[in-house]
Design a protein around this motif. Structure first.
Motif, PDB file in Angstrom:
ATOM      1  N   SER A  71       0.818  -1.198   0.000  1.00 34.44           N
ATOM      2  CA  SER A  71       0.000   0.000   0.000  1.00 34.44           C
ATOM      3  C   SER A  71       0.862   1.262   0.000  1.00 34.44           C
ATOM      4  O   SER A  71       2.054   1.231   0.312  1.00 34.44           O
ATOM      5  CB  SER A  71      -0.914   0.010   1.221  1.00 34.44           C
ATOM      6  OG  SER A  71      -0.167   0.245   2.392  1.00 34.44           O
ATOM      7  N   TRP A  93       0.711   3.721   2.044  1.00 33.53           N
ATOM      8  CA  TRP A  93       1.128   4.092   3.401  1.00 33.53           C
ATOM      9  C   TRP A  93       2.334   3.286   3.852  1.00 33.53           C
ATOM     10  O   TRP A  93       3.198   3.795   4.552  1.00 33.53           O
ATOM     11  CB  TRP A  93      -0.027   3.954   4.384  1.00 33.53           C
ATOM     12  CG  TRP A  93      -1.144   4.866   4.025  1.00 33.53           C
ATOM     13  CD1 TRP A  93      -2.364   4.508   3.545  1.00 33.53           C
ATOM     14  CD2 TRP A  93      -1.131   6.299   4.060  1.00 33.53           C
ATOM     15  NE1 TRP A  93      -3.113   5.624   3.298  1.00 33.53           N
ATOM     16  CE2 TRP A  93      -2.384   6.740   3.605  1.00 33.53           C
ATOM     17  CE3 TRP A  93      -0.184   7.252   4.423  1.00 33.53           C
ATOM     18  CZ2 TRP A  93      -2.707   8.084   3.522  1.00 33.53           C
ATOM     19  CZ3 TRP A  93      -0.517   8.589   4.340  1.00 33.53           C
ATOM     20  CH2 TRP A  93      -1.756   8.995   3.892  1.00 33.53           C
ATOM     21  N   ARG A  94       2.397   2.018   3.464  1.00 32.11           N
ATOM     22  CA  ARG A  94       3.559   1.195   3.810  1.00 32.11           C
ATOM     23  C   ARG A  94       4.812   1.696   3.100  1.00 32.11           C
ATOM     24  O   ARG A  94       5.893   1.713   3.678  1.00 32.11           O
ATOM     25  CB  ARG A  94       3.318  -0.265   3.431  1.00 32.11           C
ATOM     26  CG  ARG A  94       2.352  -0.973   4.309  1.00 32.11           C
ATOM     27  CD  ARG A  94       3.059  -1.506   5.508  1.00 32.11           C
ATOM     28  NE  ARG A  94       2.102  -2.254   6.310  1.00 32.11           N
ATOM     29  CZ  ARG A  94       2.426  -3.025   7.296  1.00 32.11           C
ATOM     30  NH1 ARG A  94       3.687  -3.180   7.603  1.00 32.11           N
ATOM     31  NH2 ARG A  94       1.517  -3.632   7.984  1.00 32.11           N
ATOM     32  N   SER A 101       7.960  -0.134   9.010  1.00 37.66           N
ATOM     33  CA  SER A 101       7.132  -0.559   7.882  1.00 37.66           C
ATOM     34  C   SER A 101       7.072  -2.075   7.726  1.00 37.66           C
ATOM     35  O   SER A 101       6.131  -2.597   7.142  1.00 37.66           O
ATOM     36  CB  SER A 101       7.639   0.067   6.592  1.00 37.66           C
ATOM     37  OG  SER A 101       8.897  -0.458   6.258  1.00 37.66           O
TER      38      SER A 101
END
Length: 52
Positions: free
Chosen positions: A2, A4-5, A16
């Motif tokens: 994703s 955000w990761r 992460s």
């Protein structure tokens, strides 16, 4: 993987890979302590690996 990761991998790589296991966290942490770029690269490789 994703957005955000990936963003978290760039900002703070060890955080992460928290869901990938203790060994991954330690490897990324050690590489981040050696230098920020190796930690980011290792985190992105671990996050991109579909097997884990």
């Amino acid at each position: 993987m994703s957005f955000w990761r990936v963003l978290l991998a760039i900002v703070f790589p060890p955080l992460s890979v928290i869901g990938k296991g203790c060994g991954s966290i330690l490897i990324v942490l050690l590489l981040t302590l050696c230098g920020w770029i190796p930690g980011v690269i290792a985190a992105l490789i671990i996050l991109n690996n579909p097997d884990r």
